[in-house]
Design an enzyme around this catalytic site. Structure first.
Site, mmCIF file in Angstrom:
data_model
loop_
_atom_site.group_PDB
_atom_site.id
_atom_site.type_symbol
_atom_site.label_atom_id
_atom_site.label_comp_id
_atom_site.label_asym_id
_atom_site.label_seq_id
_atom_site.Cartn_x
_atom_site.Cartn_y
_atom_site.Cartn_z
ATOM 1 N N GLU B 52 0.989 -1.074 0.031
ATOM 2 C CA GLU B 52 0.029 -0.116 0.054
ATOM 3 C C GLU B 52 0.720 1.086 -0.017
ATOM 4 O O GLU B 52 1.716 1.366 0.855
ATOM 5 C CB GLU B 52 -0.814 0.120 1.128
ATOM 6 C CG GLU B 52 -2.243 -0.191 1.129
ATOM 7 C CD GLU B 52 -2.894 -0.061 2.564
ATOM 8 O OE1 GLU B 52 -2.718 0.868 3.016
ATOM 9 O OE2 GLU B 52 -3.612 -1.045 2.926
ATOM 10 N N ASP B 63 -5.340 10.127 9.495
ATOM 11 C CA ASP B 63 -3.995 9.560 10.220
ATOM 12 C C ASP B 63 -3.643 10.203 11.338
ATOM 13 O O ASP B 63 -3.899 11.226 11.898
ATOM 14 C CB ASP B 63 -3.002 9.867 9.061
ATOM 15 C CG ASP B 63 -3.378 8.735 7.833
ATOM 16 O OD1 ASP B 63 -3.403 7.644 8.135
ATOM 17 O OD2 ASP B 63 -3.504 9.286 6.714
#
Lengths: 409, 274
Positions: B52, B63
């Site tokens: 990824e 995040d």
């Protein structure tokens, strides 16, 4: 590059948005993480039910009247009018609200909704601290724990509001990521929300974010425009020629503008031009940005070629945001509202003009609106009317202003 | 070979070997473009079954601090969406097998132009996309053109996805499904083994796609526990923190960075194998 789909076709109504997907033309939408989607959909349903509920409306009106002090006066600024020598200038005095700005209109609405939804914890982001104070205030009133995310840079330049929030029992969390201003505070609030979906209600302070926030915040703030419309009819027996309001995210402006959108009234939104649009040190997303996706909606954003968000700059912490509410973006593309910008130094001059001529210390945010009024009023006829939203008082800004003027206090 | 097949083949291979896969995440261009390119190649060589690759963004709202910092490091050192695609194209010169899934936020792609982006992504050897801020409600933005171009659309399913929601979330999903094991941001807390087991079992009754689980998986033991119930375990922040540990005071990569990250990935891969 995706070009903005500008349309100059006049619409039958400019008050019908958003559509069922939360879009104002190409703007708005629900660009959020999947974790938040069920919540956003819940919120939309709950808000739809609330706004049709007489009980909810009754509570909202009760607190607006007895707690906030509405209606706020529509005041004819005769000295300023005389000194500018043109159109008659009226101030919609939302700086006289409890907590000193228009922000309380929205936080009252949202906390009543949070209570209805059974939420037990409130979070908010704040730039200048006005929304943070207004949120901390209603949390104290309704006895809910409150966490306010505020950029570290803003904490430094808005110390009085930080202390106010703490006095009101809120926890103020400094945000150091990015440049430590409003955009980063909003990122951090969204991160908190994703991690606390079960019990937490996020009170967004402006007409931005994922649907239904832009429409919901606008609806709560529209009390400003509805009152102003009645009051100017009473005072002058007609509608004003021009409305003027400052715009960061754009909630005070949308609140004033929305009830007038289908009337023959000129409407001007004033963005923060910072050090000037040619410098990159500004916060004028409509005049200096282009469409993009951030914080749950598509709107005009300050960004580079690669789509990275550029930090805004304004002397006013409340306008220091690289985006703008999606409904403003849409009104801009349709040409229904004119968007202009005013620099830091023009705003500072207007700030002092207001103090001297009217005995009112305005916040630096509406000082931007006033700077534009000072430009256009002398060009207008004496029987023309301007209504300007004086959306906040300037006590919080005296340190910033003293600093710029080189005065030690 | 038609594009997108790398993902299907990878899961078929894993199933033939009777094991689950290790999915590793790094941010493209972190800490700098060249190191990042080498890291990407190192991941595959050290046992990552799927890569990824994060597309850097200034405002990564889902995040935690580790990946936020990685995004800023990458952008400060010249990363961009075009360079992310270039990284994949270069990776493909030596590796035509390991699937590469780009993960990130919509705005850089929106500025690049969604149509041009999916064409260039396919051409660069990208196999699929994960877009954090594009829920099914916004599928016409990128999901539809991406699937038409032959890219997999890897959907995020979360603990807040109820039965009704699952239907719309899984509707356009392809390649595999990414179960986000906690309601929260990356690199913070971890879910309990049993909660993940229950969620994956429930998910399997709705989809035949392979299921990878991520968020809060940091150690070989956690990888091991995860692959007991899932088809893949995703590790991101732990790798990013290892990169961060191997930077000098100026933020530049120390010479041992690549080896230290590879060695971490090897132990994680063992977790997926045992």
């Amino acid at each position: 590059m995706t070009p903005p789909t500008a349309s100059t076709e006049p619409l039958e109504s400019y008050r019908s948005g958003p559509d069922e997907r939360g879009h104002f033309g190409i703007f708005g939408g629900r660009f959020v993480a999947e974790t938040l989607m069920p919540l956003i959909l819940d919120l939309e349903r709950a808000y739809d039910a609330a706004r049709q509920s007489p009980d909810f409306q009754r509570d909202f009106d009760y607190f607006a009247t007895h707690y906030t002090g509405r209606p706020s006066p529509l005041y004819f600024a005769s000295s300023l009018t005389e000194s500018l020598g043109g159109a008659k200038i009226y101030f919609k005095r939302d700086e006289l609200n409890h907590t000193g700005s228009h922000k309380i209109n929205n936080t009252l609405g949202q906390i009543l909704l949070a209570k209805r939804m059974g939420k037990s914890r409130i979070i908010a982001e704040t730039g200048a601290g006005q929304h943070g104070v207004a949120t901390a205030t209603v949390c104290a009133l309704f006895d809910l724990p409150c966490v306010v995310y505020m950029g570290a840079t803003d904490i430094e330049r808005q110390a009085p509001n930080v202390f106010r929030m703490k006095l009101l029992g809120a926890e103020v969390v400094p945000v150091t990521s990015g440049t430590g201003t409003l955009k980063d505070a909003m990122n951090e609030a969204l991160r908190d929300w994703v991690a606390n979906v079960e019990d937490t209600f996020y009170i967004i302070g402006t007409v931005a974010g994922p649907h239904p926030y832009p429409a919901m915040v606008r609806d709560f703030q529209s009390v400003i425009g509805r009152e102003a419309k009645q009051q100017i009819e009473q005072a002058e027996g007609r509608l004003p020629d021009t409305l003027v309001a400052c715009i960061g995210g754009g909630s005070n402006a949308m609140g004033l503008f929305h009830p007038f959108l289908d009337d023959p009234v000129g409407i001007i939104g004033v963005e923060a031009g910072g050090l000037g649009l040619q410098t990159e040190q500004h916060a004028a997303s409509l005049t200096g940005g282009r469409p993009g996706v951030l914080h749950g909606n598509r709107t005009y954003l300050l960004q580079n070629e690669d789509g990275q968000i550029i930090d805004a700059h304004s002397i006013s912490a409340g306008l220091d945001y690289p985006g703008i509410g999606p409904e403003h973006a849409w009104l801009h593309d349709h040409g229904r509202v004119d968007y202009v910008s005013v620099t830091d130094s023009e705003a500072l001059e207007a700030f002092q003009l207001c103090c001297r001529t009217e005995g009112i210390i305005p916040a630096l945010e509406p000082a931007h609106a006033l700077a534009h009024v000072a430009k256009i009023a002398p060009e207008m006829d004496k029987d023309q009317i301007i209504v300007m939203n004086l959306c906040g008082r300037g006590d919080k800004d005296i340190f910033t202003v003293a600093d710029v003027l080189g005065v030690e206090i | 070979m038609s594009r997108g097949d790398r993902v299907d083949l990878a899961f078929k291979r894993l199933s033939d070997e009777g094991r689950a896969g290790l999915v590793t995440f790094i941010t493209a261009g972190d800490p700098d473009l060249e190191t990042s390119q080498n890291l990407m190649e190192g991941l595959a060589d050290s046992g990552a079954d799927i890569i990824e690759l994060g597309m850097p963004f200034s405002d990564p709202m889902a995040d935690g601090p580790a990946i936020q910092a990685a995004n800023l490091r990458a952008l400060a050192n010249g990363a961009s969406l075009r360079r992310t695609l270039d990284m994949v194209a270069r990776f493909r010169r030596s590796n035509d097998q390991t699937p590469v899934i780009l993960m990130g936020y919509f705005n850089p792609i929106y500025q690049y132009g969604p149509t041009r982006f999916v064409t260039d992504a396919v051409e660069s050897g990208v196999d699929g996309l994960i877009l954090v801020d594009l829920p099914p409600e916004e599928d016409d933005e990128l999901c539809d053109p991406a699937r038409t171009a032959g890219l997999h659309w890897v959907r995020l399913v979360t603990p807040t996805s109820d039965e009704k929601r699952l239907k719309s979330v899984l509707k356009n999903a392809s390649g595999f499904v990414y179960y986000v094991s906690i309601a929260g941001i990356t690199g913070t807390r971890s879910a309990s083994v049993s909660a993940v087991g229950d969620a994956v079992a429930r998910l399997r009754s709705h989809t035949g796609l392979p299921i990878a689980v991520g968020f809060g998986i940091n150690t070989p033991e956690q990888v091991h526990d995860t692959v007991e119930v899932a088809d893949g375990a995703v590790v991101g922040s732990a790798i990013i923190r290892e990169i961060e540990k191997n930077l000098d005071e100026t933020g530049a990569a120390r010479p041992e960075l690549l080896e230290n990250v590879s060695s971490l990935v090897r132990t994680l891969a063992e977790g997926a194998r045992n």
